[in-house]
Design a protein around this motif. Sequence first.
Motif, short mmCIF file in Angstrom:
data_model
loop_
_atom_site.label_atom_id
_atom_site.label_comp_id
_atom_site.label_asym_id
_atom_site.label_seq_id
_atom_site.Cartn_x
_atom_site.Cartn_y
_atom_site.Cartn_z
N MET A 1 8.89 25.80 -17.30
CA MET A 1 9.02 25.07 -18.60
C MET A 1 8.17 23.76 -18.62
SD MET A 1 12.51 23.44 -20.35
CE MET A 1 13.37 25.21 -20.40
N LYS A 2 7.57 23.68 -19.94
CA LYS A 2 6.57 22.61 -20.14
C LYS A 2 7.44 21.24 -20.36
CE LYS A 2 2.71 25.22 -21.96
NZ LYS A 2 1.97 25.21 -23.12
N ASP A 4 7.33 18.90 -22.50
CA ASP A 4 7.60 18.70 -23.99
C ASP A 4 8.77 19.50 -24.30
OD1 ASP A 4 5.57 16.71 -24.36
OD2 ASP A 4 4.19 18.14 -25.09
N ASP A 5 8.79 20.89 -23.87
CA ASP A 5 9.96 21.62 -23.98
C ASP A 5 11.39 21.42 -23.41
OD1 ASP A 5 8.42 23.28 -25.70
OD2 ASP A 5 7.87 24.67 -23.80
N ALA A 8 12.49 18.22 -25.35
CA ALA A 8 13.12 18.80 -26.66
C ALA A 8 14.52 19.35 -26.53
CB ALA A 8 12.43 19.72 -27.33
N LEU A 9 14.48 20.14 -25.07
CA LEU A 9 15.93 20.56 -25.04
C LEU A 9 16.91 19.47 -24.63
CD1 LEU A 9 17.46 23.14 -24.45
CD2 LEU A 9 16.78 23.02 -21.94
N THR A 12 18.61 17.65 -27.97
CA THR A 12 19.05 18.62 -28.83
C THR A 12 20.70 18.37 -28.65
OG1 THR A 12 19.27 20.62 -27.23
CG2 THR A 12 17.56 20.44 -29.09
#
Length: 214
Positions: A1-2, A4-5, A8-9, A12
């Motif tokens: 997983m990057k 940024d991802d 973002a996760l 949330t």
Amino acid sequence: MKTDDLVALLSTNLEPVDRKTVVRTLYVAIAAGSIVAFGVAVVGLGFRADLMTTRALMFLAIKLAFAIGIVGLALLYLTRLARPGGERKISPALLVAVPFLVIMVLAGISLGSAPRSHWESMIVGDEWLECLLSIPIIAIVPFAVSIWAVRKGAPTNLSRAGAFAGLIAGGVSAMAYALHCTADSLPFIAVWYGGTIVLCTLAGAALGSRLLRW
């Protein structure tokens, strides 16, 4: 997983943090610790026999005012120290020394107005050992619950937070012990009440680094 991802996760479904939770927890913990301290003092030591006399009530009021001043000011600082980085948001905590300075000045005036031959009995009295032992013992539960509450806030200056928890516990214990203590001279209050509260503060500072460790 990057990265940024991942960010973002993690970001949330975030919910706002209730900033007053730590304060409420501290107040509830100290209130509970105070109830236990007064219970221990009343059951273990009992009320002083002359509690309802005018003289006893007057000196009880002085002892309570001294201890309440300490607890109130220390609690003001501890609510900030309990948060990460809270020690950077408070001014030098010299304000908590005010109750000690006031009782020392009153004790000095009392000694100055009495014959020197009376000084030893005014300072030492007959209950110094009981006071020296009782206040730290009664302070154990208020200190334990204060430390538990402070841990909820994740402090970063552990020794200082522990010291203020000890200061509060000592003040609460002094209030409870005052219901039993018949030593009423101001020098006795300054030396033995003040001294044992300072001992509780030093013990709290020493234990804070261990008990508050993340």
